[in-house]
Design a protein around this motif. Sequence first.
Motif, short mmCIF file in Angstrom:
data_model
loop_
_atom_site.label_atom_id
_atom_site.label_comp_id
_atom_site.label_asym_id
_atom_site.label_seq_id
_atom_site.Cartn_x
_atom_site.Cartn_y
_atom_site.Cartn_z
N HIS A 119 1.11 -1.35 0.41
CA HIS A 119 0.19 0.28 -0.26
C HIS A 119 0.98 1.05 0.29
CE1 HIS A 119 -3.80 2.40 1.01
NE2 HIS A 119 -2.86 3.10 1.65
N THR A 140 -7.79 -0.69 -1.39
CA THR A 140 -9.25 -0.73 -1.31
C THR A 140 -9.88 -1.26 -1.06
OG1 THR A 140 -9.97 -0.15 -3.30
CG2 THR A 140 -9.00 1.46 -2.73
N VAL A 143 -14.08 -2.56 -1.32
CA VAL A 143 -14.76 -1.11 -2.09
C VAL A 143 -13.92 -1.45 -3.46
CG1 VAL A 143 -14.47 1.21 -2.29
CG2 VAL A 143 -14.15 0.72 0.12
N ARG A 150 -8.14 -2.73 -4.75
CA ARG A 150 -7.30 -1.81 -5.05
C ARG A 150 -7.34 -1.12 -6.33
NH1 ARG A 150 -2.07 -2.56 -8.23
NH2 ARG A 150 -2.46 -4.09 -10.00
N ALA A 199 -17.67 0.62 4.62
CA ALA A 199 -16.37 1.03 4.00
C ALA A 199 -15.95 2.12 2.67
CB ALA A 199 -15.63 -0.10 3.22
N THR A 203 -13.31 5.25 2.03
CA THR A 203 -12.33 5.19 0.68
C THR A 203 -12.29 6.16 -0.25
OG1 THR A 203 -12.24 2.46 1.52
CG2 THR A 203 -11.44 3.62 -0.64
N SER A 206 -11.15 9.21 1.68
CA SER A 206 -9.92 9.91 1.56
C SER A 206 -9.41 9.73 -0.08
CB SER A 206 -9.20 7.77 1.98
OG SER A 206 -8.35 7.71 1.72
N LEU A 207 -9.52 9.00 -1.01
CA LEU A 207 -9.27 8.81 -2.54
C LEU A 207 -9.80 10.35 -3.20
CD1 LEU A 207 -10.57 5.81 -4.57
CD2 LEU A 207 -8.40 6.23 -3.63
#
Length: 263
Positions: A119, A140, A143, A150, A199, A203, A206-207
């Motif tokens: 990661h 990820t 997700v 990922r 989640a 996520t 965050s992205l």
Amino acid sequence: METRVDEIADGIYRISTYVPDVAAPAGFTFNQFLIDAEQPLLFHLGMRHLFPAVSEAVSRVVPLDRLRWLAFGHVEADECGAMNEFLAAAPRAEVAHGLQGCLISLNDLADRPPHPMAHGETLDLGGKEVLRRRVLHLNTPHVPHNWEARVLFEETTGTLLCGDLFTHLGNGPPVTDHDLVGPALDAEEMFRQTSCLTAAVGTLRSLAQLAPKTLAVMHGSSYHGDGAAALHALADGYEERFGPELAFAARASALAGANAPQG
């Protein structure tokens, strides 16, 4: 079926096959993304039966035997069904995936040993400094689905190779600046593909910190514009449309924690 090639960002090509029978009458696109660099990378490999069409389209941009890296979001037929066909056609190519995916699937499935990525690890695809291509690997999990999920972020162009995120129906333009959130939420309502919405919201937010300029979407049109705003809007949409499910999941998680053995 038609397979077409379009440049959606500088040196990044969308290879798209429209299949009208999937989710008829709108139909569905299956997209791969080719980064043309000193070490070319192909993200998504397609299903085995699409290999002839997809590989021919790739060869319009770079010869198959020049491919250096093969990658995808998670282990699924439309993501990596043709993995071994591409490995056979590209003798120098390696599959690059997250450590989890390599351990649970790809060490066994791939005809050549895959390249595991941690990661936050960056893969340098080479090129002159101003045109240098670097892809950042981000885990990820779950997700939109699968433990080993990922995404990749191409840092030079600000392109987020976001896999099944923003999936929507139809055969729209290769890249658009129109809102994709509404169509993506409608597709989620139909397919229920996102395995862990709690989640997913975290996520997506965050992205958004990556502030991508282009979202390379596996199913549907790609998006060019304020990628951070689009990611936040999709997270908001999940919370609004699927809020009762999120609330139930949160209560269930809290209850499980309260009832867990102590000590």
